[in-house]
Design an enzyme around this catalytic site. Structure first.
Site, PDB file in Angstrom:
ATOM      1  N   ASP A  86       6.268  -1.808  22.978  1.00  0.00           N
ATOM      2  CA  ASP A  86       5.692  -2.833  23.831  1.00  0.00           C
ATOM      3  C   ASP A  86       4.321  -2.323  24.270  1.00  0.00           C
ATOM      4  O   ASP A  86       4.219  -1.284  24.919  1.00  0.00           O
ATOM      5  CB  ASP A  86       6.607  -3.074  25.035  1.00  0.00           C
ATOM      6  CG  ASP A  86       6.087  -4.156  25.974  1.00  0.00           C
ATOM      7  OD1 ASP A  86       4.856  -4.349  26.048  1.00  0.00           O
ATOM      8  OD2 ASP A  86       6.911  -4.796  26.655  1.00  0.00           O
ATOM      9  N   PHE A 120      10.083  -2.565  31.265  1.00  0.00           N
ATOM     10  CA  PHE A 120       9.872  -3.830  31.970  1.00  0.00           C
ATOM     11  C   PHE A 120      11.154  -4.666  31.917  1.00  0.00           C
ATOM     12  O   PHE A 120      11.857  -4.666  30.896  1.00  0.00           O
ATOM     13  CB  PHE A 120       8.713  -4.589  31.331  1.00  0.00           C
ATOM     14  CG  PHE A 120       8.268  -5.772  32.137  1.00  0.00           C
ATOM     15  CD1 PHE A 120       7.538  -5.597  33.304  1.00  0.00           C
ATOM     16  CD2 PHE A 120       8.588  -7.057  31.743  1.00  0.00           C
ATOM     17  CE1 PHE A 120       7.137  -6.689  34.056  1.00  0.00           C
ATOM     18  CE2 PHE A 120       8.193  -8.158  32.492  1.00  0.00           C
ATOM     19  CZ  PHE A 120       7.466  -7.974  33.653  1.00  0.00           C
ATOM     20  N   ARG A 155       0.365  -0.965  42.851  1.00  0.00           N
ATOM     21  CA  ARG A 155      -0.172  -0.620  41.539  1.00  0.00           C
ATOM     22  C   ARG A 155      -1.659  -0.976  41.517  1.00  0.00           C
ATOM     23  O   ARG A 155      -2.034  -2.121  41.758  1.00  0.00           O
ATOM     24  CB  ARG A 155       0.601  -1.382  40.467  1.00  0.00           C
ATOM     25  CG  ARG A 155       0.483  -0.818  39.076  1.00  0.00           C
ATOM     26  CD  ARG A 155       1.439  -1.490  38.126  1.00  0.00           C
ATOM     27  NE  ARG A 155       1.218  -2.922  38.048  1.00  0.00           N
ATOM     28  CZ  ARG A 155       1.771  -3.717  37.137  1.00  0.00           C
ATOM     29  NH1 ARG A 155       2.604  -3.210  36.259  1.00  0.00           N
ATOM     30  NH2 ARG A 155       1.535  -5.008  37.124  1.00  0.00           N
ATOM     31  N   TYR A 205      -3.064 -11.399  28.261  1.00  0.00           N
ATOM     32  CA  TYR A 205      -3.647 -11.894  29.514  1.00  0.00           C
ATOM     33  C   TYR A 205      -3.972 -10.777  30.493  1.00  0.00           C
ATOM     34  O   TYR A 205      -4.454 -11.037  31.587  1.00  0.00           O
ATOM     35  CB  TYR A 205      -2.712 -12.912  30.183  1.00  0.00           C
ATOM     36  CG  TYR A 205      -1.259 -12.533  30.255  1.00  0.00           C
ATOM     37  CD1 TYR A 205      -0.794 -11.629  31.197  1.00  0.00           C
ATOM     38  CD2 TYR A 205      -0.340 -13.095  29.381  1.00  0.00           C
ATOM     39  CE1 TYR A 205       0.537 -11.278  31.265  1.00  0.00           C
ATOM     40  CE2 TYR A 205       1.004 -12.765  29.436  1.00  0.00           C
ATOM     41  CZ  TYR A 205       1.437 -11.853  30.383  1.00  0.00           C
ATOM     42  OH  TYR A 205       2.764 -11.511  30.451  1.00  0.00           O
ATOM     43  N   LYS A 206      -3.731  -9.527  30.112  1.00  0.00           N
ATOM     44  CA  LYS A 206      -4.081  -8.404  30.967  1.00  0.00           C
ATOM     45  C   LYS A 206      -5.481  -7.917  30.592  1.00  0.00           C
ATOM     46  O   LYS A 206      -6.471  -8.545  30.922  1.00  0.00           O
ATOM     47  CB  LYS A 206      -3.033  -7.307  30.838  1.00  0.00           C
ATOM     48  CG  LYS A 206      -1.606  -7.753  31.213  1.00  0.00           C
ATOM     49  CD  LYS A 206      -0.622  -6.609  31.097  1.00  0.00           C
ATOM     50  CE  LYS A 206       0.816  -7.075  31.241  1.00  0.00           C
ATOM     51  NZ  LYS A 206       1.118  -7.621  32.567  1.00  0.00           N
TER      52      LYS A 206
END
Length: 411
Positions: free
Chosen positions: A210, A133, A384, A235-236
C-alpha cells in the site's frame, strides 16, 4: 541578543530562501489565504494546484462540452493507462505497461489482492500487520472469510513499523500473500521494501504494498525491488482532490496470468465489440473494470508535471528537511510540555509525516483548526504533522508547531 523563538523564525526564513523548491508553494491554491496559517495535513488531502482550476474549466468547456462523446475515441479511453505510465515513471520506479488508474484504493486493493491470491495455488495464509490502515485490515479480513484463508498478524512497535525480521518470522510455506503499507499511516515508519521483498519471495509468496503515504513523498523503485503488486491513492501528495481515483501496479512478471474478480467491459479484450463472454484484455488494462472516472484523473496530471520537472529525489530531500525541522521544533518546544514523538527519528526510516502524542491532543486539534492551523488527529492521542514537500514552507511548519506549543501552554 535574540530569543529562541526569533532564532527559529530566522532559521525558517533562511531555509525557505535557500529551498530549491521555494517557488512551488505559490503554485497551489490557498497558499495566500490569510485564514490558513499552517496546513499540516497534506498527507490526508493535498492542496489543489492553480493550474488544475484552469484544466478543469478547459475540460468542461472544450473537451467535454466541445468534443462530447468523441472524447472517448480521441483521448479518454487510454487515459487510465497514459496517466498510469506517467505515475509509474515519475513516482513509482516502474516501467511502462504495469500501472493503471481508476477505482478507489479499496476497490483496487480488493481486485489486486484477489488476483494475487488466485495465482498462489494451495497456500492458505495472508500475512499483514495490526497497525496497517483500517481499510486494509478490514478488506483482508473479508477476503480471508470469503476464501477460507488464515490471517497471520504481525505486531509492530507503536513508534515504528514492520521489519524484515518480523516478516521472516511470520512467513512460511503456507503464506500466499503479504500485504503491508510502505509508509505506516500513523507513525510514518518507512519499510525496508527491498529486504522485505526478498524475504517474501524466499518463502515462495508475493508482496502487495500500500503506497498511499509513499507516492509523491518518498522515492520508490518497485521494479528494481521486485515488488509484485501495489496500490495507492492520489489525493494526498499527488493532489488529485477528494475521492480522486487510485492507481494499481502489477509487475510485468505476473500480468499474463493475472485475473481480477470484478469483470467489466472496459477490462475486456476489444470492449466496444460488446461480445458475449469475458476475455481479459492484454496487459495492465485487465485491471480495469467499468468506465473510468475521467474527471477525477485530471488534477493528478498537474502534480505529475511538477514532479517530472524537479524529480522525486528533490521532493524526498525537501520532505526529509521539513520533517527534520519539525522534529527540531518539537524537541525544543513540545517535549518539555509532555509531548512524545511517535515517529522514527532516523530519516531513512521515516516517510513524509511526523506523529506526536499527548493526552490533550484530541481536544486541542479542534482548537487548532479554529485558529487556521490544520493537522489531523489519530487515535489514541496523536497529532499527525503531514508535510507535503511541493506545497509546504518551513515558515508554515514553524507557525503550526508554535500554535501547538501555545495551545498546550494555555491549558
Amino acid at each position: 541578543m535574540t530569543s529562541p523563538a526569533q532564532d527559529f523564525a530566522m532559521r525558517a526564513k533562511a531555509l525557505d530562501d535557500a529551498d530549491p523548491l521555494r517557488d512551488y508553494p505559490s503554485r497551489f491554491l490557498g497558499s495566500d489565504n490569510p485564514e490558513i496559517i499552517a496546513y499540516l495535513d497534506g498527507n490526508s488531502l493535498g492542496r489543489p494546484l492553480r493550474a488544475t482550476a484552469d484544466r478543469l474549466t478547459s475540460f468542461v468547456t472544450d473537451a467535454w462540452g466541445g468534443r462530447l462523446i468523441r472524447g472517448w475515441d480521441e483521448q479518454w479511453f487510454d487515459l487510465p493507462l497514459t496517466i498510469g505510465d506517467r505515475i509509474g515513471a515519475a513516482v513509482l520506479g516502474a516501467a511502462a505497461g504495469q500501472t493503471t488508474i481508476g477505482d478507489s484504493t479499496t476497490v483496487l486493493l480488493y481486485k489486486i489482492a484477489r488476483g494475487a491470491l488466485a495465482c498462489r495455488g494451495q497456500r492458505t495464509e495472508i500475512v499483514l500487520d495490526r497497525d496497517n490502515f483500517p481499510t486494509d485490515r478490514y478488506l483482508l479480513e473479508a477476503i480471508a472469510t470469503e476464501l477460507g484463508l488464515t490471517l497471520r498478524w504481525i505486531e509492530p512497535e507503536f513508534t515504528g513499523g514492520v521489519t524484515a525480521q518480523q516478516v521472516a518470522d511470520a512467513v512460511s510455506d503456507r503464506t500466499a500473500l503479504v500485504v503491508l503499507s510502505h509508509v505506516a499511516y500513523r507513525s510514518g515508519y518507512l519499510l525496508d521494501a527491498p529486504a522485505i521483498s526478498t524475504v517474501v519471495h524466499d518463502a515462495g509468496a508475493v508482496l502487495l504494498l500500500d503506497l498511499c503515504h509513499s507516492a509523491g513523498a518518498v522515492e520508490l523503485e518497485l521494479d528494481s525491488w521486485a515488488v509484485d503488486y501495489a496500490v495507492g491513492c492520489t489525493y494526498k501528495y499527488l493532489n488529485g482532490g477528494p475521492g480522486a481515483p487510485a492507481f494499481g501496479y502489477v509487475n510485468a512478471a505476473h500480468l499474463d496470468d493475472f485475473t481480477q474478480p470484478i469483470w467489466g467491459w472496459m477490462g475486456r479484450e476489444s470492449p466496444f465489440e460488446m461480445a458475449q463472454g469475458y476475455v481479459p484484455a492484454q496487459g495492465i488494462r485487465r485491471v480495469i473494470s467499468g468506465t473510468p472516472a475521467i474527471v477525477g484523473m485530471l488534477p493528478i496530471q498537474d502534480t505529475l508535471d511538477l514532479i517530472e520537472e524537479v524529480g522525486m529525489a528533490a521532493v524526498r530531500s525537501k520532505s526529509i528537511a521539513l520533517t527534520e525541522f519539525a522534529l527540531e521544533l518539537v524537541r525544543a518546544w513540545l517535549l518539555p510540555l509532555g509531548v512524545a514523538v511517535s515517529s522514527p527519528t532516523d530519516p531513512a526510516r521515516r516517510g513524509g509525516h511526523v506523529t506526536i502524542d499527548h493526552p490533550q491532543f484530541k481536544e486541542l486539534t479542534a482548537r487548532l483548526w479554529q485558529r487556521g492551523v490544520i493537522p489531523d488527529f489519530r487515535p489514541p492521542q496523536g497529532i499527525r504533522i503531514g508535510l507535503s514537500p511541493l506545497s509546504t514552507t518551513y515558515t508554515e511548519v514553524l507557525a503550526g508547531i508554535s500554535a501547538i506549543r501555545d495551545e498546550l501552554t494555555a491549558r
